[in-house]
Design an enzyme around this catalytic site. Sequence first.
Site, PDB file in Angstrom:
ATOM      1  N   CYS A 114       0.676  -1.116  -0.072  1.00 58.99           N
ATOM      2  CA  CYS A 114      -0.050  -0.097   0.111  1.00 58.99           C
ATOM      3  C   CYS A 114       0.917   1.320   0.184  1.00 58.99           C
ATOM      4  O   CYS A 114       0.601   2.384  -0.573  1.00 58.99           O
ATOM      5  CB  CYS A 114      -0.839   0.057   1.187  1.00 58.99           C
ATOM      6  SG  CYS A 114      -2.062  -1.491   1.237  1.00 58.99           S
ATOM      7  N   HIS A 252      -3.734   7.362   2.129  1.00 61.73           N
ATOM      8  CA  HIS A 252      -4.017   6.295   1.446  1.00 61.73           C
ATOM      9  C   HIS A 252      -5.298   6.028   2.045  1.00 61.73           C
ATOM     10  O   HIS A 252      -5.883   6.195   3.086  1.00 61.73           O
ATOM     11  CB  HIS A 252      -2.961   5.202   2.203  1.00 61.73           C
ATOM     12  CG  HIS A 252      -3.229   3.577   1.885  1.00 61.73           C
ATOM     13  ND1 HIS A 252      -3.652   3.263   0.618  1.00 61.73           N
ATOM     14  CD2 HIS A 252      -3.654   2.485   2.621  1.00 61.73           C
ATOM     15  CE1 HIS A 252      -3.887   1.897   0.803  1.00 61.73           C
ATOM     16  NE2 HIS A 252      -3.810   1.547   1.925  1.00 61.73           N
ATOM     17  N   ASN A 282      -9.881   0.081  -0.645  1.00 60.99           N
ATOM     18  CA  ASN A 282      -8.590   0.129  -0.678  1.00 60.99           C
ATOM     19  C   ASN A 282      -8.058  -0.504  -1.851  1.00 60.99           C
ATOM     20  O   ASN A 282      -8.023  -1.566  -2.076  1.00 60.99           O
ATOM     21  CB  ASN A 282      -8.177  -0.703   0.608  1.00 60.99           C
ATOM     22  CG  ASN A 282      -6.699  -0.546   0.886  1.00 60.99           C
ATOM     23  OD1 ASN A 282      -5.743  -0.303   0.079  1.00 60.99           O
ATOM     24  ND2 ASN A 282      -6.415  -1.117   1.911  1.00 60.99           N
TER      25      ASN A 282
HETATM   26  O1  UT7 Z   1      -3.806  -0.904   3.396  1.00 62.94           O
HETATM   27  C1  UT7 Z   1      -3.136  -1.120   4.357  1.00 62.94           C
HETATM   28  C2  UT7 Z   1      -3.758  -1.707   5.553  1.00 62.94           C
HETATM   29  N1  UT7 Z   1      -4.939  -2.126   6.019  1.00 62.94           N
HETATM   30  C3  UT7 Z   1      -5.588  -1.399   6.711  1.00 62.94           C
HETATM   31  O2  UT7 Z   1      -5.256  -0.133   7.218  1.00 62.94           O
HETATM   32  C4  UT7 Z   1      -6.908  -1.974   7.491  1.00 62.94           C
HETATM   33  C5  UT7 Z   1      -6.836  -1.956   8.831  1.00 62.94           C
HETATM   34  N2  UT7 Z   1      -7.873  -2.309   9.597  1.00 62.94           N
HETATM   35  C6  UT7 Z   1      -9.041  -2.026   9.395  1.00 62.94           C
HETATM   36  O3  UT7 Z   1      -9.584  -1.364   8.727  1.00 62.94           O
HETATM   37  C7  UT7 Z   1     -10.060  -2.664  10.522  1.00 62.94           C
HETATM   38  O4  UT7 Z   1      -9.582  -3.312  11.726  1.00 62.94           O
HETATM   39  C8  UT7 Z   1     -11.152  -3.590   9.657  1.00 62.94           C
HETATM   40  C9  UT7 Z   1     -12.138  -2.870   8.869  1.00 62.94           C
HETATM   41  C10 UT7 Z   1     -10.480  -4.558   8.910  1.00 62.94           C
HETATM   42  C11 UT7 Z   1     -12.091  -4.396  10.901  1.00 62.94           C
HETATM   43  O5  UT7 Z   1     -12.747  -3.375  11.615  1.00 62.94           O
HETATM   44  P1  UT7 Z   1     -12.640  -3.597  13.281  1.00 62.94           P
HETATM   45  O6  UT7 Z   1     -13.635  -2.442  13.943  1.00 62.94           O
HETATM   46  O7  UT7 Z   1     -11.119  -3.766  13.653  1.00 62.94           O
HETATM   47  O8  UT7 Z   1     -13.354  -5.071  13.315  1.00 62.94           O
HETATM   48  P2  UT7 Z   1     -13.031  -6.486  14.007  1.00 62.94           P
HETATM   49  O9  UT7 Z   1     -11.972  -6.942  13.046  1.00 62.94           O
HETATM   50  O10 UT7 Z   1     -12.614  -6.215  15.527  1.00 62.94           O
HETATM   51  O11 UT7 Z   1     -14.415  -7.086  14.049  1.00 62.94           O
HETATM   52  C12 UT7 Z   1     -15.628  -6.972  14.681  1.00 62.94           C
HETATM   53  C13 UT7 Z   1     -16.554  -7.944  14.434  1.00 62.94           C
HETATM   54  C14 UT7 Z   1     -16.140  -9.382  14.491  1.00 62.94           C
HETATM   55  O12 UT7 Z   1     -17.200 -10.205  15.058  1.00 62.94           O
HETATM   56  P3  UT7 Z   1     -17.098 -10.467  16.674  1.00 62.94           P
HETATM   57  O13 UT7 Z   1     -15.826 -11.354  16.885  1.00 62.94           O
HETATM   58  O14 UT7 Z   1     -17.072  -9.141  17.425  1.00 62.94           O
HETATM   59  O15 UT7 Z   1     -18.602 -11.095  16.931  1.00 62.94           O
HETATM   60  C15 UT7 Z   1     -16.134  -9.623  13.045  1.00 62.94           C
HETATM   61  O16 UT7 Z   1     -16.161 -11.273  12.966  1.00 62.94           O
HETATM   62  O17 UT7 Z   1     -16.940  -7.585  12.931  1.00 62.94           O
HETATM   63  C16 UT7 Z   1     -16.943  -9.035  12.389  1.00 62.94           C
HETATM   64  N3  UT7 Z   1     -16.715  -8.843  11.000  1.00 62.94           N
HETATM   65  C17 UT7 Z   1     -17.802  -8.741   9.922  1.00 62.94           C
HETATM   66  N4  UT7 Z   1     -18.967  -8.511   9.936  1.00 62.94           N
HETATM   67  C18 UT7 Z   1     -19.607  -8.230   8.800  1.00 62.94           C
HETATM   68  C19 UT7 Z   1     -15.581  -8.790  10.402  1.00 62.94           C
HETATM   69  N5  UT7 Z   1     -15.646  -8.548   8.861  1.00 62.94           N
HETATM   70  C20 UT7 Z   1     -16.825  -8.411   8.950  1.00 62.94           C
HETATM   71  C21 UT7 Z   1     -17.737  -8.355   7.735  1.00 62.94           C
HETATM   72  N6  UT7 Z   1     -19.271  -8.328   7.787  1.00 62.94           N
HETATM   73  N7  UT7 Z   1     -17.198  -8.005   6.591  1.00 62.94           N
END
Ligand code: UT7
Length: 325
Positions: A114, A252, A282
């Site tokens: 990225c 980004h 992204n």
């Molecule tokens: O380009 C370079 C770098 N990439 C990034 O910068 C990405 C960085 N990270 C992020 O943008 C965020 O961490 C994410 C968008 C990937 C995830 O957001 P989050 O607020 O950190 O969510 P999480 O991973 O803590 O997941 C929360 C919940 C989980 O459920 P439980 O365990 O709380 O029941 C996941 O299973 O959301 C669930 N979940 C989803 N639900 C619906 C994860 N993905 C999905 C989805 N749809 N697509």
Amino acid sequence: MTLRSLLVGTGSALPRTAVSNAELAARVDTSDEWIVERTGIRNRYIAQPDETTATLGAEAAKRALEAAGLTPADIGLIIVATATPDNTFPATATKVQALIGTPNCVAFDVAAVCSGFLYAVTVADSMLRTGAAQHALVIGSETFSRILDWEDRTTCVLFGDGAGAIVLSAQDVDAVGHEGPGILTTRLHAEGQYGDMLYVDGGPSTTGTVGHLRMQGREVFRHAVTNLSSVLGEVMADIGIAPSEIDWVVPHQANRRIIDATAKKLGLPAERVVVTVDQHANTSAASVPLALDQAMRDGRIQAGDLVVLEAMGGGFTWGAAVVRL
Ligand code: UT7
């Protein structure tokens, strides 16, 4: 007089097919609400089989050349930042060279995921200022849809395909400090010990396969805000400017929450930050030049503006650049 790399044209290209969150939710266990709330993404573009990293990159390059008023024959250096090359080799940059019809020149790829575009801009700037070429095409192009695990909802909803390009031209500028046009400073970083937080689980020398993207999203998020705030502080200190002197930040486009948190940490008002993550998701190395091209073409970024570019990604790698238009 100082020899500087001037940004003289931008261009971008997107695949023909747009895919909304609702369309994705019909195939993947997710929802428009979750994606919008956690990321700000509403749409992404997905390449069809005839659309590749090279064809998208070439399209973006042609538009950047047109904006710069130059022809392919003027270009002495082509750098493509990509983590999704058409082939393991030759470099996608040489494929772009062939597609746009640039005769003998220097052409190679940069792999910093990225932040690849920031790495490529930094290399091109150094080469232009040492006389390696007079005009360079710097392209970020990706087809991340090809390396996504479409069964993994934690990653497949986050990415899209696309390309952005800029033309840099070496010119003598009669200006000091952050006055006058050109790239004013760049800073790059890498911390390879975090490689397993965002990686592709395949490759020619390990599995002999292409592999799929894997990410520990929450950890990447935390490092992104810290590293981006820190590198933005570095580039501002390099040229002695305060956040209030920046006209535009082109970050980004990974997650709206990362963009907002980084801007808030530095006291940058949201109306001076270019956001396209809602439309493109992204697009990795393409995200900064795609957003830059959009803001140039819709008239937000104007001649004379002081613009800061920044990105962070797999490796970890991250970087920032300051350019006056
Ligand atoms: O380009 C370079 C770098 N990439 C990034 O910068 C990405 C960085 N990270 C992020 O943008 C965020 O961490 C994410 C968008 C990937 C995830 O957001 P989050 O607020 O950190 O969510 P999480 O991973 O803590 O997941 C929360 C919940 C989980 O459920 P439980 O365990 O709380 O029941 C996941 O299973 O959301 C669930 N979940 C989803 N639900 C619906 C994860 N993905 C999905 C989805 N749809 N697509």
